[in-house]
Design an enzyme around this catalytic site. Sequence first.
Site, mmCIF file in Angstrom:
data_model
loop_
_atom_site.group_PDB
_atom_site.id
_atom_site.type_symbol
_atom_site.label_atom_id
_atom_site.label_comp_id
_atom_site.label_asym_id
_atom_site.label_seq_id
_atom_site.Cartn_x
_atom_site.Cartn_y
_atom_site.Cartn_z
ATOM 1 N N PRO A 84 -33.328 -65.063 -150.375
ATOM 2 C CA PRO A 84 -32.205 -65.653 -151.114
ATOM 3 C C PRO A 84 -32.421 -67.139 -151.372
ATOM 4 O O PRO A 84 -32.993 -67.855 -150.554
ATOM 5 C CB PRO A 84 -31.023 -65.437 -150.174
ATOM 6 C CG PRO A 84 -31.634 -65.485 -148.798
ATOM 7 C CD PRO A 84 -33.016 -64.897 -148.941
ATOM 8 N N MET A 85 -31.956 -67.582 -152.529
ATOM 9 C CA MET A 85 -31.923 -69.014 -152.845
ATOM 10 C C MET A 85 -30.606 -69.296 -153.556
ATOM 11 O O MET A 85 -30.389 -68.852 -154.685
ATOM 12 C CB MET A 85 -33.100 -69.415 -153.730
ATOM 13 C CG MET A 85 -34.434 -69.380 -153.016
ATOM 14 S SD MET A 85 -35.788 -69.902 -154.080
ATOM 15 C CE MET A 85 -35.369 -71.626 -154.348
ATOM 16 N N GLU A 86 -29.731 -70.002 -152.863
ATOM 17 C CA GLU A 86 -28.395 -70.273 -153.385
ATOM 18 C C GLU A 86 -28.476 -71.024 -154.710
ATOM 19 O O GLU A 86 -29.149 -72.043 -154.833
ATOM 20 C CB GLU A 86 -27.598 -71.093 -152.364
ATOM 21 C CG GLU A 86 -26.191 -71.459 -152.799
ATOM 22 C CD GLU A 86 -25.292 -70.249 -152.975
ATOM 23 O OE1 GLU A 86 -24.239 -70.389 -153.609
ATOM 24 O OE2 GLU A 86 -25.638 -69.158 -152.489
ATOM 25 N N ASN A 129 -41.170 -66.616 -142.850
ATOM 26 C CA ASN A 129 -40.787 -67.275 -144.094
ATOM 27 C C ASN A 129 -41.177 -68.752 -144.025
ATOM 28 O O ASN A 129 -41.049 -69.380 -142.980
ATOM 29 C CB ASN A 129 -39.275 -67.119 -144.296
ATOM 30 C CG ASN A 129 -38.742 -67.870 -145.502
ATOM 31 O OD1 ASN A 129 -37.752 -68.575 -145.396
ATOM 32 N ND2 ASN A 129 -39.382 -67.726 -146.654
ATOM 33 N N GLY A 130 -41.660 -69.274 -145.158
ATOM 34 C CA GLY A 130 -41.961 -70.700 -145.238
ATOM 35 C C GLY A 130 -43.401 -70.990 -145.607
ATOM 36 O O GLY A 130 -44.327 -70.534 -144.927
ATOM 37 N N HIS A 145 -37.460 -68.788 -140.707
ATOM 38 C CA HIS A 145 -38.009 -69.854 -141.545
ATOM 39 C C HIS A 145 -38.577 -70.886 -140.572
ATOM 40 O O HIS A 145 -37.829 -71.483 -139.799
ATOM 41 C CB HIS A 145 -36.901 -70.463 -142.411
ATOM 42 C CG HIS A 145 -37.374 -71.567 -143.306
ATOM 43 N ND1 HIS A 145 -37.175 -71.535 -144.663
ATOM 44 C CD2 HIS A 145 -38.032 -72.722 -143.051
ATOM 45 C CE1 HIS A 145 -37.700 -72.634 -145.193
ATOM 46 N NE2 HIS A 145 -38.221 -73.361 -144.230
ATOM 47 N N LYS A 170 -31.096 -64.446 -140.533
ATOM 48 C CA LYS A 170 -32.112 -65.400 -140.997
ATOM 49 C C LYS A 170 -31.809 -66.744 -140.349
ATOM 50 O O LYS A 170 -30.682 -67.250 -140.432
ATOM 51 C CB LYS A 170 -32.097 -65.538 -142.520
ATOM 52 C CG LYS A 170 -33.242 -66.396 -143.071
ATOM 53 C CD LYS A 170 -33.326 -66.272 -144.596
ATOM 54 C CE LYS A 170 -34.601 -66.943 -145.127
ATOM 55 N NZ LYS A 170 -34.528 -68.405 -145.132
ATOM 56 N N CYS A 197 -39.638 -67.139 -151.135
ATOM 57 C CA CYS A 197 -38.443 -67.679 -151.794
ATOM 58 C C CYS A 197 -38.863 -68.619 -152.922
ATOM 59 O O CYS A 197 -39.065 -68.170 -154.051
ATOM 60 C CB CYS A 197 -37.543 -68.386 -150.783
ATOM 61 S SG CYS A 197 -36.847 -67.292 -149.520
ATOM 62 N N CYS A 249 -29.102 -71.881 -143.746
ATOM 63 C CA CYS A 249 -28.876 -72.737 -144.917
ATOM 64 C C CYS A 249 -28.733 -74.199 -144.494
ATOM 65 O O CYS A 249 -27.865 -74.537 -143.678
ATOM 66 C CB CYS A 249 -27.629 -72.296 -145.672
ATOM 67 S SG CYS A 249 -27.267 -73.332 -147.117
#
EC number: 1.3.1.-
Length: 315
Positions: free
Chosen positions: A7-9, A200-201, A168, A139, A224, A98
Amino acid sequence: MRVILGPMEGVLDHLMREILTNLNDYDLCVTEFVRVVDRLLPEHVFTRLCPELLHGCTTRSGTPVRLQLLGQDPNWMAENAVRAVELGSHGMDINFGCPAKMVNKSKGGAALLQHPELIYQIVKSCRDAIPKDITVSAKIRLGWEDPQDCFEIVDAIEQAGATELTVHARTKMGGYKASEIKWEYIEQIKQRCQLPIIANGEIWNYQDGQDCLTQTKADALMVCRGAFNVPNLGNVVKHNQAVMAWEKVVDLMLDYSMYEIEGDKGLYYPNRIKQWLAYLRQEYAQADDLFRNIRRFNKAEPIIDYIQALKDQIK
């Protein structure tokens, strides 16, 4: 190997999910977060953010979609998790990562990394509220400031009964700086934790994915930001596919333009296409030229005309 589109807001909406899952063999998409405060949200809040709920909660290409919730009240998070699952979400993801200031200011997202006991309560409430055969994932980042905090956080999530965990590999304070990535902590988490771990990352290409898997021993990868730099990154990472050629990217932007101006966010199209170009120009020098040439336009028509002319010129 599972590769998940993360997800990416404000970036990865349902229109972009359609575009990217049509191109890539993603195993799962996770939505932007649904913000939960102090009530059970109405159905339309979920379907507006995730219209795939109306069609089996998969994209048109068949990729399953999982809703993500963000909030700090265990009871209301559980109530909304039940609603999301009843609407058809393929599992439930909880956002503890987030780093946005507005979200953290209201004690959501990464702010909860400072409170492992509350993380435990949120995950357990959601786990207890929905059927056992439904995935409850979370996450996280490695911590707020100290990456050593990740072990207590992960233990809280595992003890609460989560099904899987995405890590992440930076702290909140590490932001998105490449120098702050700490994959070695994911390896240590894997040694201490029985949960399947998604890393992730800083996964920008096939070799990054292989290096990450080798170092972390993770069970899956999530991409992402890189998915917007290289539109076929999912297949690059998963199948060592060649990076999409620029002329194909131009075709894709025209397809995306049609999605956007016909969709519910058409009024925002100029900002949306410029936002995407800001990512694309990290990989394609031509995208930087295109961005400079269209940035003065604030209406859809001249932007689309310019991209179409560019396509005709490439031919």
